[in-house]
Write an enzyme that holds these catalytic residues in place. Structure first.
Site, PDB file in Angstrom:
ATOM      1  CD  GLU A 294      15.126 -23.009  21.066  1.00 31.23           C
ATOM      2  OE1 GLU A 294      14.616 -22.002  21.607  1.00 31.23           O
ATOM      3  OE2 GLU A 294      14.828 -23.388  19.932  1.00 31.23           O
ATOM      4  CB  CYS A 328      13.417 -19.425  19.586  1.00 34.80           C
ATOM      5  SG  CYS A 328      12.231 -20.761  19.393  1.00 34.80           S
TER       6      CYS A 328
END
Length: 540
Positions: A294, A328
């Site tokens: 990720e 994020c």
């Protein structure tokens, strides 16, 4: 040895402590913060049950008070990295052959310890070392990590129970869920303590072993997490803890023949570098490494003319500026119809004028410092871009006097393809593009094509046709998609997290999907009455 078909305790999401004024929880956390700053601790490498101090040290300082040294961390050498890999491989036999419920019990005990006596410690070290407010630390270092451990145990039980539905008379078909051969290399980020600790733990629960390289800027809380796992009963060598530089740890781990998987959260560039290195060495591995990652995001909020401005304004502020935009999932580009902009801007600016920024030990601060000097310089450069090529509506200042402070900044641009709309910033800078009301369909296309990332996104609309159109056209633009809510705050067991395109492999941490990547199923067919002749009836 215990025998039975065991059930894990039913998981539920850990309740968030509000830390309201004059509560015991708030006073207890304050005492822990004070205690943590009394002494400078040493952070060693931890390999095969031994703390190793290499003498190659770095200082770990508070981002919001960079004169305060929290710890001295010892960095791994190539020799220690090799020891960690070999030790993990030796530990693997006993660990993977431990009954699944015994392995799972280690992490369920860790969850119980974190919900109890370890909670303040992990929250405090996350606050001090990563500049998180008490609320942001609580939802990360306490609640989400507890949830990871509890829900992963439950998901593991579910996976093991998934067996072939048909076994004809005289035959027994089974699935054996094996851990991967070799070791997992876990490379973890600075911004979430829960993610950093979960990345080596999730594969380990399933019988794998891991070499863990935490971010140097997250070492203060990472080391506390490692000690928590030791107290919970994790055997030596199952997870080896290796602070260090990429050349001394990563280059060795990634090219080792027994690498069986990469579990990564971090920058897109680093992930692509590691993936390429695996590709360059693909013929040298014992088995093909699993790659789970990720990475970055350029997350959006898209408002329709039917949006509720009273809900949209706080969603923008919280989504963009909580934890200084260092999530994020943080809202970084915002699309607003012209008919709503004046009212929305007024409400957002009213909120932003009330935000306080400063040391995380002052609980009245909504934001604090960015993680380090490197991030400060990067964000300062983006502020220069904003001042020179856009309209800075609020904020736009940087101050490094006592800490790495970037003021929460709202920028307006006239070009939907402006650099500030497409590049990942990872700081408290949000950019707004105002579109004509009749350009709804066109702006959806712009949202879909402006950024290479596809992590999170949100739409605000009360009109259902608008919700449906945006949801369909943006189906691949976000792995976590929100309707009338900010694009941050995914909860384990509710919204498994991950995205596609340049944002990663979308293997959904906090879901069975992620755990399946660390297993290699074996089919077993047992015939209780095998045939005694070679021929078939059709041959007669």
């Amino acid at each position: 040895m215990a025998t039975g078909i065991f059930k894990t305790p039913p998981p539920k999401n850990e309740a968030i402590t509000p830390f309201s004024p004059n509560t015991d929880a708030r006073l207890s956390l304050r005492r822990e913060l004070e205690a943590c700053t009394q002494d400078v601790i040493e952070i060693p490498c931890y390999v095969n049950g031994q703390a190793i101090r290499t003498g190659r040290t770095v200082e770990i300082r508070m981002p919001s008070d960079h004169q305060t040294v929290l710890a001295i961390a010892h960095l791994a050498t190539p020799e220690i990295t090799n020891q960690a890999i070999e030790g993990a491989l030796k530990a693997k036999h006993d660990w993977e052959n431990l009954p699944w419920q015994e392995r799972t019990a280690v992490f369920l005990r860790a969850a119980a310890l974190l919900a109890g006596p370890w909670r303040d410690r992990l929250n405090a070290t996350t606050m001090l070392g990563q500049a998180k407010t008490c609320h942001q630390a609580e939802i990360d270092a306490a609640c989400e990590l507890i949830d990871f451990w509890r829900f992963n145990a439950h998901y593991y039980e579910q996976i093991l129970s998934e067996q072939p539905p048909v076994s004809p008379t005289g035959i027994w078909n089974r699935l054996d869920y094996r851990p991967l051969e070799g070791f997992i290399f876990a490379v973890t980020p600075f911004n979430f303590t829960s993610i950093a600790i979960n990345l080596p733990c999730a594969p380990a629960m399933l019988g794998n072993v891991a070499v863990w390289k935490p971010s140097i800027t997250q070492l203060y809380s990472a080391w506390e997490g490692m000690q928590l796992l030791i107290e919970a009963g994790l055997p030596p060598g199952v997870i080896n803890f290796l602070p260090g530089q990429g050349a001394d740890v990563g280059d060795i781990a990634i090219t080792h023949p027994d690498l069986s998987g990469l579990h990564f959260t971090g920058s897109t560039g680093t992930f692509q570098h590691l993936w390429k290195k695996i590709g360059d060495n693909i013929g040298s591995y014992r088995s093909y490494p699993r790659i789970v990652g990720e990475t970055g995001g350029k997350d959006f909020i898209l408002a329709h003319t039917s949006a509720d401005v009273n809900a949209l304004a706080p969603a923008i502020v919280r989504g963009a500026f909580e934890y200084q935009g260092q999530k994020c999932s943080a809202a970084s580009r915002i699309y607003v119809p012209r008919s709503l902009w004046s009212n929305l801007k007024s409400k957002v600016l009213d909120i932003m004028s009330e935000l306080k920024q400063g040391d995380i030990r002052d609980f009245s601060n909504f934001t604090s410092a960015v993680i380090d000097e490197r991030a400060f310089i990067k964000h300062s450069d983006y502020l220069d871009i904003a001042h020179s090529s856009a309209n800075v509506i609020h904020g736009g200042n940087a101050d490094r006097t006592t800490g790495w402070f970037i003021e929460p900044t709202l920028v307006q641009v006239d070009d939907p393809k402006h650099r500030l709309m497409g590049e990942e910033i990872f700081g408290p800078i949000a950019t707004v593009f105002v579109y004509d009301d009749n350009q709804w369909s066109e702006v959806i296309d712009s949202v879909n094509t402006t950024s290479p990332y596809a992590l999170t996104g949100a739409i605000f609309a009360n009109e259902r046709y608008a919700v449906q159109e945006a949801s369909q056209k943006l189906r691949n633009a976000a792995g976590n998609f929100y309707v009338n809510d900010k694009p941050t705050g995914a909860v384990v067991g509710q919204q498994p997290f991950g995205g596609g395109r340049a944002s990663g492999t979308n293997d959904k941490a906090g879901a069975p999907l992620n755990l399946l990547r660390w297993l290699s199923p074996r089919t077993i067919k047992e015939n209780f009455n095998p045939p005694k002749h070679w021929d078939y009836p059709f041959l007669k």
